[in-house]
Design an enzyme around this catalytic site. Structure first.
Site, mmCIF file in Angstrom:
data_model
loop_
_atom_site.group_PDB
_atom_site.id
_atom_site.type_symbol
_atom_site.label_atom_id
_atom_site.label_comp_id
_atom_site.label_asym_id
_atom_site.label_seq_id
_atom_site.Cartn_x
_atom_site.Cartn_y
_atom_site.Cartn_z
ATOM 1 N N LYS A 127 17.436 4.566 43.251
ATOM 2 C CA LYS A 127 17.479 5.310 44.516
ATOM 3 C C LYS A 127 16.277 4.947 45.382
ATOM 4 O O LYS A 127 15.133 5.170 44.996
ATOM 5 C CB LYS A 127 17.480 6.815 44.225
ATOM 6 N N ASP B 35 12.300 11.225 52.833
ATOM 7 C CA ASP B 35 13.382 12.217 52.865
ATOM 8 C C ASP B 35 12.929 13.444 53.640
ATOM 9 O O ASP B 35 12.207 14.294 53.118
ATOM 10 C CB ASP B 35 13.782 12.605 51.439
ATOM 11 N N LYS C 41 13.738 19.877 55.258
ATOM 12 C CA LYS C 41 12.818 20.474 54.308
ATOM 13 C C LYS C 41 11.696 21.198 55.038
ATOM 14 O O LYS C 41 11.385 20.885 56.193
ATOM 15 C CB LYS C 41 12.184 19.393 53.412
ATOM 16 N N ASP D 102 10.178 9.403 47.315
ATOM 17 C CA ASP D 102 11.593 9.539 47.028
ATOM 18 C C ASP D 102 12.276 8.193 46.816
ATOM 19 O O ASP D 102 13.471 8.141 46.578
ATOM 20 C CB ASP D 102 12.297 10.323 48.143
ATOM 21 N N ASP E 92 20.355 17.330 52.369
ATOM 22 C CA ASP E 92 19.180 17.059 51.536
ATOM 23 C C ASP E 92 19.568 16.613 50.124
ATOM 24 O O ASP E 92 18.708 16.288 49.325
ATOM 25 C CB ASP E 92 18.283 18.299 51.479
ATOM 26 N N GLU F 263 20.966 13.807 49.408
ATOM 27 C CA GLU F 263 21.371 12.491 49.901
ATOM 28 C C GLU F 263 21.291 11.394 48.855
ATOM 29 O O GLU F 263 21.982 10.381 48.941
ATOM 30 C CB GLU F 263 20.504 12.105 51.110
ATOM 31 N N ARG G 45 22.237 11.199 45.711
ATOM 32 C CA ARG G 45 23.486 10.955 44.985
ATOM 33 C C ARG G 45 24.529 10.288 45.872
ATOM 34 O O ARG G 45 25.402 9.570 45.386
ATOM 35 C CB ARG G 45 24.001 12.277 44.408
#
Length: 460
Positions: free
Chosen positions: A226, A231, A238, A249, A308, A310, A312
């Site tokens: 990933k 993010d 967030k 991230d 949020d 995202e 996956r």
């Protein structure tokens, strides 16, 4: 270099005697009266991660006594390189049988400092270690860990999708791999709509990075990471506290690139495919929205319950693409859920695996290299938690239950039975400093995954 393995470069070195609290009293008895008084005055007891330097008659360091908890611990000497006076050292023969490879690994990473934006506080001390295959491999492992740390520690301004692409291309060029990528609207043309949807709002275009290496006749191993370079949470933005560390991230991508590097460097007999979907989850007029529905590469439709969640979403397209190559193994790394951290804390990555034999190998490798992981179940009854009335399923769960399992089950939809798949939900970060493991980016699960794959290749 803090670890010296070339005998031609060896010089007279200060001996380090390693002890533990059980053996310490006997060691003290073997010292001269003056040395005993010095040790006593320093209040040294042989406690782990402590040392005492014994002077000669001129006030120079004559020898060092270092305390460890466990001589087999690969981090046993990691507290020394940045604390001992700058000099050249070597393990004394009486040092509890610490393996040279463990000494080299601990010393190399014990001297790690992230220096891209700030000068190092000091240079680490040097350690002479007799070289050999195991020592060379241990230093390769340490360099892979350094790579993860450097990538994760670098802020998003300097570590966006393009920079991740450059790093992956660099590794491919270094070891003779083939590099390819799809950028921006090319993702739509090549049927990677989920990756595009998440990254389309950012000024820096989303992309899917691919590296291929090895003999196509060998078993295919797909490594997926990933790569969310920052993010914000998207439209489900967030809070400030939750966003503060979101430069990390892309930690899954850092792990995947480092694992691919090790596989290529060690020349494992596999056909390697590295896939890194990389985006920024940003906010603009064309940001993807809660309630939007997208068709993925795997053919499933997904309803966006939360922007949020995202990671996956981008991983599902990459996994579907990996599956098309019919790999024997798929391993993915992702900084995927806060739920995993709530369950197990920052030091213990979560492992999900759909194959009992592969899971057992990963857990055995974890124990062997002391890279801890903890397996949680793919409890498929919980698929109901992300059901949708208007799409095949949603990207977020209901009720806040079993967040790490729900995320893993979402990915599980895209890996058919018959392909052994392991998913690491890793923090990729040290929240506090420990010897050899300073606060900041960290490889968690990397060494276990590599040891398992390397072990399989030897037994094949």
């Amino acid at each position: 270099m803090a670890v010296i393995t070339d005998k031609k470069a060896f010089e007279k070195a200060i001996p380090i005697v390693v002890t533990d609290d059980r053996r310490f009293p006997r060691l003290v008895e073997s010292l001269s009266p003056a040395e005993r008084r010095w040790v006593q005055a320093a209040a040294f007891t042989g406690a782990p991660d402590t040392f005492v330097a014994l002077p000669d008659t001129k006030g120079n360091v004559a020898s060092v006594i270092a305390g460890v908890r466990d001589a087999a611990d690969p981090w046993a000497l990691a507290a020394l390189p940045l604390k001992l006076p700058r000099a050249r050292y070597a393990l004394a023969r009486s040092s509890l049988g610490i393996a040279p490879e463990n000494a080299a690994f601990a010393w190399d990473l014990g001297g790690y400092q992230y220096t891209r934006y700030k000068k190092a506080k000091r240079k680490p001390a040097d350690l002479q270690v007799e070289g050999g295959k195991r020592v060379a491999e241990a230093l390769q492992m340490a360099q892979a860990v350094r790579l993860v740390r450097d990538l994760v520690n670098t802020p998003a301004e300097d570590m966006g999708p393009q920079e991740l692409s450059d790093i992956a291309r660099e590794q491919a060029d270094l070891f003779g791999g083939e590099f390819d990528e799809w950028v921006g609207d090319e993702l739509l043309a090549q049927n990677f709509p989920a990756i595009h949807a998440v990254g389309r709002a950012a000024a820096r275009a989303p992309r899917l990075i691919e590296v291929r290496w090895g003999n196509p006749k060998h078993p295919r191993v797909a490594i997926v990471g990933k790569g969310v370079c920052f993010d914000s949470g998207g439209l489900d933005i967030k809070g400030a506290e939750g966003m503060r560390l979101m430069k990390k991230d892309m930690g899954g991508a850092a792990h995947a690139i480092a694992l691919a590097r090790l596989i290529m460097q060690r020349k494992l007999p596999v056909s390697l495919q590295l896939l890194v979907p990389t985006v920024e989850n940003a906010i603009s007029g064309n940001a993807y929205r809660p309630g939007d529905i997208f068709r993925t590469r795997g053919g499933h439709t997904i309803e966006i319950g939360n922007t949020d969640a995202e990671g996956r979403v981008i991983l599902c397209d990459a996994l579907a693409y990996a599956v098309e190559g019919k790999p024997k193994r798929i391993v993915d790394f992702a900084t995927l859920t806060g739920a995993a951290r709530v369950a197990l804390g920052p030091e213990l990555p979560v492992l999900f695996c759909n194959d009992e034999a592969f899971a057992a190998k990963l857990e055995a490798a974890s124990d062997a290299v002391r890279d801890p992981i903890w397996r949680l179940p793919l409890w498929r009854s919980y698929r109901r938690l992300f059901s949708s009335d208007v799409a095949d399923f949603a990207n977020s769960g209901k009720g806040g239950y079993a967040g790490a399992i729900v995320a893993a089950l979402f990915l599980d939809y895209f890996v058919p039975e018959g392909i052994a798949w392991a998913h690491f939900d890793t923090f990729a970060w040290n929240d506090v400093s420990r010897p050899g493991r300073p606060a900041g980016g960290e490889a968690l699960g990397l060494l276990a995954a590599f040891a398992a794959l390397a072990g399989e290749s030897k037994s094949a």
